[in-house]
Design a protein around this motif. Structure first.
Motif, PDB file in Angstrom:
ATOM      1  N   ALA A   1      -4.531   0.481   8.713  1.00 46.35           N
ATOM      2  CA  ALA A   1      -3.871   0.640   8.245  1.00 46.35           C
ATOM      3  C   ALA A   1      -2.593  -0.313   7.542  1.00 46.35           C
ATOM      4  O   ALA A   1      -2.323  -0.347   6.534  1.00 46.35           O
ATOM      5  N   GLY A   2      -2.612  -0.418   8.363  1.00 46.85           N
ATOM      6  CA  GLY A   2      -1.428  -1.975   8.368  1.00 46.85           C
ATOM      7  C   GLY A   2      -1.707  -2.872   7.239  1.00 46.85           C
ATOM      8  O   GLY A   2      -1.717  -3.375   6.718  1.00 46.85           O
ATOM      9  N   VAL A   3      -3.472  -3.068   7.232  1.00 46.70           N
ATOM     10  CA  VAL A   3      -4.116  -4.109   6.541  1.00 46.70           C
ATOM     11  C   VAL A   3      -4.360  -3.634   5.128  1.00 46.70           C
ATOM     12  O   VAL A   3      -3.854  -4.667   3.680  1.00 46.70           O
ATOM     13  N   CYS A   4      -4.677  -2.028   4.976  1.00 47.53           N
ATOM     14  CA  CYS A   4      -4.979  -0.995   3.824  1.00 47.53           C
ATOM     15  C   CYS A   4      -2.967  -1.633   3.206  1.00 47.53           C
ATOM     16  O   CYS A   4      -2.893  -1.194   1.758  1.00 47.53           O
ATOM     17  N   CYS A   5      -1.875  -1.471   4.180  1.00 46.19           N
ATOM     18  CA  CYS A   5      -1.023  -1.805   3.627  1.00 46.19           C
ATOM     19  C   CYS A   5      -0.539  -2.865   2.451  1.00 46.19           C
ATOM     20  O   CYS A   5       0.346  -2.911   1.575  1.00 46.19           O
ATOM     21  N   ALA A   6      -1.568  -4.156   2.469  1.00 45.64           N
ATOM     22  CA  ALA A   6      -1.304  -5.794   2.109  1.00 45.64           C
ATOM     23  C   ALA A   6      -1.311  -4.226   0.182  1.00 45.64           C
ATOM     24  O   ALA A   6      -0.912  -5.634  -0.761  1.00 45.64           O
ATOM     25  N   LEU A   7      -2.271  -3.554   0.111  1.00 45.50           N
ATOM     26  CA  LEU A   7      -2.507  -3.499  -1.361  1.00 45.50           C
ATOM     27  C   LEU A   7      -1.272  -3.201  -1.638  1.00 45.50           C
ATOM     28  O   LEU A   7      -1.408  -3.016  -3.227  1.00 45.50           O
ATOM     29  N   PHE A   8      -0.321  -1.920  -1.423  1.00 42.18           N
ATOM     30  CA  PHE A   8       1.048  -1.915  -2.070  1.00 42.18           C
ATOM     31  C   PHE A   8       1.562  -2.970  -1.795  1.00 42.18           C
ATOM     32  O   PHE A   8       2.536  -3.000  -2.824  1.00 42.18           O
ATOM     33  N   LEU A   9       1.778  -3.687  -0.277  1.00 38.31           N
ATOM     34  CA  LEU A   9       2.739  -4.781  -0.309  1.00 38.31           C
ATOM     35  C   LEU A   9       2.849  -5.310  -1.174  1.00 38.31           C
ATOM     36  O   LEU A   9       3.949  -6.710  -1.354  1.00 38.31           O
ATOM     37  N   LEU A  10       1.777  -6.747  -1.382  1.00 40.92           N
ATOM     38  CA  LEU A  10       1.561  -7.666  -1.311  1.00 40.92           C
ATOM     39  C   LEU A  10       1.090  -7.039  -3.011  1.00 40.92           C
ATOM     40  O   LEU A  10       0.022  -7.900  -3.182  1.00 40.92           O
ATOM     41  N   PRO A  11       1.185  -6.821  -4.232  1.00 44.01           N
ATOM     42  CA  PRO A  11       0.719  -6.435  -5.033  1.00 44.01           C
ATOM     43  C   PRO A  11       0.333  -7.685  -6.295  1.00 44.01           C
ATOM     44  O   PRO A  11      -1.338  -7.483  -7.047  1.00 44.01           O
TER      45      PRO A  11
END
Length: 124
Positions: free
Chosen positions: A76-86
């Motif tokens: 879940a944290g790893v996938c957050c990168a897709l939104f947090l680091l566009p």
């Protein structure tokens, strides 16, 4: 077994500065998720330890349910990168990921594999 070995390998790389090609993404995501409370010098070894322990749990089966829970939290944290680091994950449009974005998106395969393991896990 293969997901566990992959986690041990990728986790072990993070114990050594600049050995992991995803280090900057991992540190950037951790920084964003913790609102800067975990310094970069601490996040890399913490992630290394977390990934390695998850991998060992998946390989050995010791505390498998805990390892699976930790795995899904980590993903879940790893996938957050897709939104947090566009800016690092996407080439403008959301349909063309950068190499880093592809690195994160490939985790769908690992998630599917661990869902299969979790589905096969029998209650005791």
């Amino acid at each position: 077994m293969s997901v566990g070995l992959t986690f041990i390998w990728f986790g072990a790389m993070k114990f050594f500065p600049q050995a992991s090609p995803a280090e900057h993404v991992a540190i950037g995501t951790m920084d964003a998720l913790t609102f800067g409370l975990v310094p970069a010098d601490a996040s890399r070894p913490l992630l290394a330890l977390f990934e390695t322990v998850i991998g060992l749990g998946l390989v050995t089966g010791v505390l498998l349910r805990v390892a699976l829970a930790a795995f899904f939290v980590h993903m879940a944290g790893v996938c957050c990168a897709l939104f947090l680091l566009p800016e690092e994950m996407w080439n403008g449009a959301l349909v063309t990921p950068t190499l880093e974005g592809q690195y994160v998106i490939k985790n769908v395969v690992l998630i599917a594999a661990c869902l299969a393991v979790a589905a096969d896990e029998r209650p005791t």
